[in-house]
Design a protein around this motif. Structure first.
Motif, short mmCIF file in Angstrom:
data_model
loop_
_atom_site.label_atom_id
_atom_site.label_comp_id
_atom_site.label_asym_id
_atom_site.label_seq_id
_atom_site.Cartn_x
_atom_site.Cartn_y
_atom_site.Cartn_z
N LEU A 20 -6.80 -0.25 -5.86
CA LEU A 20 -5.39 -0.46 -6.19
C LEU A 20 -4.65 0.87 -6.29
O LEU A 20 -3.45 0.95 -5.99
CB LEU A 20 -5.27 -1.25 -7.49
CG LEU A 20 -5.76 -2.71 -7.36
CD1 LEU A 20 -5.84 -3.36 -8.73
CD2 LEU A 20 -4.84 -3.50 -6.43
N ASP A 21 -5.35 1.92 -6.66
CA ASP A 21 -4.74 3.25 -6.68
C ASP A 21 -4.37 3.68 -5.26
O ASP A 21 -3.26 4.20 -5.03
CB ASP A 21 -5.70 4.26 -7.30
CG ASP A 21 -5.14 5.67 -7.33
OD1 ASP A 21 -4.45 6.02 -8.31
OD2 ASP A 21 -5.37 6.44 -6.35
N VAL A 22 -5.27 3.45 -4.31
CA VAL A 22 -4.98 3.81 -2.91
C VAL A 22 -3.85 2.94 -2.37
O VAL A 22 -2.93 3.43 -1.70
CB VAL A 22 -6.24 3.67 -2.04
CG1 VAL A 22 -5.91 3.92 -0.56
CG2 VAL A 22 -7.33 4.63 -2.50
N ILE A 23 -3.89 1.63 -2.65
CA ILE A 23 -2.84 0.72 -2.17
C ILE A 23 -1.48 1.15 -2.70
O ILE A 23 -0.48 1.14 -1.96
CB ILE A 23 -3.18 -0.73 -2.59
CG1 ILE A 23 -4.35 -1.26 -1.76
CG2 ILE A 23 -1.96 -1.64 -2.43
CD1 ILE A 23 -4.84 -2.62 -2.20
N ALA A 24 -1.44 1.52 -3.98
CA ALA A 24 -0.16 1.91 -4.59
C ALA A 24 0.43 3.15 -3.93
O ALA A 24 1.65 3.37 -3.98
CB ALA A 24 -0.35 2.13 -6.08
N ARG A 25 -0.40 3.97 -3.33
CA ARG A 25 0.09 5.19 -2.66
C ARG A 25 0.70 4.87 -1.29
O ARG A 25 1.34 5.74 -0.70
CB ARG A 25 -1.08 6.17 -2.46
CG ARG A 25 -1.63 6.72 -3.76
CD ARG A 25 -2.90 7.54 -3.55
NE ARG A 25 -3.49 7.95 -4.81
CZ ARG A 25 -3.14 9.04 -5.49
NH1 ARG A 25 -2.23 9.86 -4.98
NH2 ARG A 25 -3.71 9.32 -6.64
N HIS A 26 0.52 3.64 -0.80
CA HIS A 26 0.99 3.29 0.53
C HIS A 26 1.70 1.94 0.54
O HIS A 26 1.25 1.00 1.21
CB HIS A 26 -0.19 3.28 1.51
CG HIS A 26 -0.92 4.59 1.59
ND1 HIS A 26 -0.47 5.64 2.37
CD2 HIS A 26 -2.04 5.03 0.96
CE1 HIS A 26 -1.31 6.67 2.23
NE2 HIS A 26 -2.25 6.33 1.37
N PRO A 27 2.83 1.84 -0.18
CA PRO A 27 3.55 0.55 -0.21
C PRO A 27 4.13 0.16 1.14
O PRO A 27 4.47 -1.01 1.35
CB PRO A 27 4.67 0.81 -1.23
CG PRO A 27 4.84 2.30 -1.23
CD PRO A 27 3.48 2.87 -1.00
N ASP A 28 4.22 1.13 2.06
CA ASP A 28 4.71 0.82 3.41
C ASP A 28 3.62 0.21 4.29
O ASP A 28 3.92 -0.30 5.39
CB ASP A 28 5.23 2.09 4.07
CG ASP A 28 4.17 3.19 4.16
OD1 ASP A 28 3.33 3.29 3.24
OD2 ASP A 28 4.17 3.94 5.16
N ARG A 29 2.37 0.22 3.83
CA ARG A 29 1.25 -0.29 4.61
C ARG A 29 0.63 -1.55 4.01
O ARG A 29 0.16 -2.42 4.74
CB ARG A 29 0.15 0.78 4.71
CG ARG A 29 0.43 1.91 5.68
CD ARG A 29 -0.71 2.91 5.65
NE ARG A 29 -0.59 3.93 6.68
CZ ARG A 29 -1.16 3.89 7.87
NH1 ARG A 29 -1.92 2.86 8.19
NH2 ARG A 29 -1.00 4.86 8.74
N TYR A 30 0.57 -1.61 2.67
CA TYR A 30 -0.20 -2.67 2.02
C TYR A 30 0.59 -3.32 0.89
O TYR A 30 1.39 -2.68 0.21
CB TYR A 30 -1.51 -2.11 1.45
CG TYR A 30 -2.30 -1.29 2.43
CD1 TYR A 30 -2.99 -1.89 3.48
CD2 TYR A 30 -2.36 0.10 2.32
CE1 TYR A 30 -3.70 -1.14 4.39
CE2 TYR A 30 -3.08 0.86 3.22
CZ TYR A 30 -3.74 0.24 4.26
OH TYR A 30 -4.45 1.00 5.17
N ARG A 31 0.30 -4.59 0.67
CA ARG A 31 0.75 -5.29 -0.53
C ARG A 31 -0.40 -6.12 -1.06
O ARG A 31 -1.28 -6.55 -0.29
CB ARG A 31 1.96 -6.19 -0.23
CG ARG A 31 1.69 -7.35 0.72
CD ARG A 31 2.92 -8.22 0.91
NE ARG A 31 2.68 -9.27 1.90
CZ ARG A 31 2.14 -10.45 1.62
NH1 ARG A 31 1.78 -10.72 0.35
NH2 ARG A 31 1.95 -11.36 2.56
N VAL A 32 -0.41 -6.35 -2.34
CA VAL A 32 -1.50 -7.10 -2.96
C VAL A 32 -1.21 -8.59 -2.84
O VAL A 32 -0.16 -9.07 -3.26
CB VAL A 32 -1.66 -6.71 -4.43
CG1 VAL A 32 -2.69 -7.60 -5.11
CG2 VAL A 32 -2.07 -5.24 -4.54
N PHE A 33 -2.15 -9.33 -2.27
CA PHE A 33 -2.02 -10.78 -2.11
C PHE A 33 -2.68 -11.55 -3.25
O PHE A 33 -2.12 -12.49 -3.78
CB PHE A 33 -2.64 -11.20 -0.77
CG PHE A 33 -2.62 -12.68 -0.54
CD1 PHE A 33 -1.45 -13.33 -0.18
CD2 PHE A 33 -3.77 -13.45 -0.71
CE1 PHE A 33 -1.41 -14.71 0.02
CE2 PHE A 33 -3.75 -14.82 -0.52
CZ PHE A 33 -2.57 -15.45 -0.15
N ALA A 34 -3.88 -11.13 -3.62
CA ALA A 34 -4.60 -11.82 -4.70
C ALA A 34 -5.49 -10.83 -5.43
O ALA A 34 -6.04 -9.89 -4.84
CB ALA A 34 -5.45 -12.97 -4.14
#
Length: 402
Positions: A20-34
């Motif tokens: 989730l730390d990595v995902i948060a750094r790339h909001p233009d690439r990823y969003r959390v689904f579940a």
């Protein structure tokens, strides 16, 4: 750029936090689904408020009610529970990527559901391959799933393979055809590499979970202390890379800078290096075949100054021998090994048995329960159940007399 939806199975653990730390750094690439957890309701509620997933999954209806109470203002998150909920979000068609980070046998069904739905699966749960390697890899091939290893060692091996390599059972990509002689699987050796053998019986859970290099959960930390983690990783490597046990060499590397290596037939040895931070393999697998920023500090080779290597001590770490024997035996032997280990580690953490009893219990289970060739997931689950039952009986009967 298309934003990819990501499901994180086991979101409240250390791997989930790093993901989730990595995902948060790339909001233009990823969003959390579940996001899923077991019983860590407060942590999951905090993550749900931050990432606003469509689904959150917990252990049972009681914990679902507790989570609902904490998410009164997050009406957009639907709460599910149990294995059914886990498998539902793992296979959901709106998620492109599934991070399988549930520890132990509990993550097998949902990880398999993600694979069977043909997703890009970031595999952290090594037990899925240890328990049901042949069934699992067959499902990968049949569904056309993309399997990307996130364990630091297996991710390192993957990075050292030829550029067109994909994990899976394919004779055209066998090690020999790619010119690979062997895989060198590195491990730190844990906190007891130099502890006198006579002192190991007095090791406490607090000492066993104090890993010198990595920040991990208690079960995985104990596996590192017994080096069962390397045994499980050897089995996992055999399935991921279509290797025989003798093609995987375990190398103790205390600094945990080289995460693994691949030796080619021309004498070349390719190694993947990096700081001991799980965000590196997570970022690699999330963005594959591209590269993205992970938040990990640059490796300072000058500061490290030296890198040491040594052969593992099989007398000190009998779990390595047991895992290798289980892989050679095949069938349900690795599932028996894994279940007995989980039961023994849990008993050690609960201070019911000494540290040195862990391999004793595992060996007893492997000796007493016949190995069969599994034809369905139920066969694996039956072996898992039988091994846990026998391990529990041994623990109850003998306890600290082992």
């Amino acid at each position: 750029m298309t934003i990819k939806a990501v499901t994180v199975l086991g979101a409240t653990g250390s791997i989930g936090a790093s993901t989730l730390d990595v995902i948060a750094r790339h909001p233009d690439r990823y969003r959390v689904f579940a996001l899923t957890a077991n019983t860590s309701i407060d942590k999951l509620a905090e993550l749900a408020r931050k990432f606003q997933p469509r689904y959150a999954v917990v252990k049972d209806e009681q914990h679902a009610e507790l989570l609902q109470q904490r998410l009164r203002q997050s009406a957009d998150t639907e709460i599910l529970c149990g294995d059914e909920g886990l498998c539902y979000v793992a296979a959901h068609g709106d998620a492109a990527i599934v991070v399988a980070a549930i520890v132990g046998a509990a993550g097998l069904a949902s990880t398999l559901a993600a694979v069977q739905s043909g997703k890009q699966v970031l595999l952290v749960n090594k037990e899925a391959l240890v328990m049901a390697g042949r069934l699992f890899m067959s499902a990968v091939a049949e569904a056309g799933a993309t399997l990307l290893p996130v364990d630091s060692e297996h991710n390192a091996i993957f990075q050292c393979m030829p550029g067109n390599y994909l994990c899976g059972p394919d004779s055209l990509r066998s090690l020999a055809r790619m010119g690979v002689r062997k895989i060198l699987l590195t491990g730190s050796g844990g906190p007891f590499r130099h502890t006198p053998l006579s002192d190991l019986v007095r090791v406490t859970p607090a000492q066993a979970v104090a890993h010198p290099n990595w920040s991990m959960g208690p079960k995985i930390s104990v596996d590192s202390a017994t080096m069962m983690n390397k045994g499980l990783e050897l089995i996992e490597a055999c399935w991921l890379f279509d290797a025989r046990p003798e093609q995987v060499q375990i190398v103790v590397h205390p600094q945990s800078v080289i995460h693994s290596m691949v030796e080619y037939i021309d004498g070349s040895v390719l190694a993947q290096l990096g700081n001991p931070d799980m965000r590196t393999p997570i970022a690699h697998a999330l963005a594959w075949p591209e590269r993205i920023e992970s938040g990990v500090a640059t490796l300072d080779l000058i500061a490290h100054a030296r890198l040491d290597f040594q052969a593992p001590d099989y007398q000190r770490f009998p779990c390595l021998r047991l895992a290798t024997e289980a892989m050679h035996a095949g069938g349900t032997a690795p599932a028996l090994l894994n279940a007995a280990n989980e039961a023994a580690v849990a008993a050690f953490l609960a201070k019911k048995i000494p540290f040195t009893a862990i391999p004793t219990i595992i060996e007893h289970v492997l000796r007493e329960i016949p190995t069969v060739e599994p034809h369905a997931l139920a066969d694996v689950q039956n072996a898992d159940r039988d091994a846990r039952k026998l391990a529990a009986a041994i623990i109850a009967e003998t306890g600290d007399q082992l």
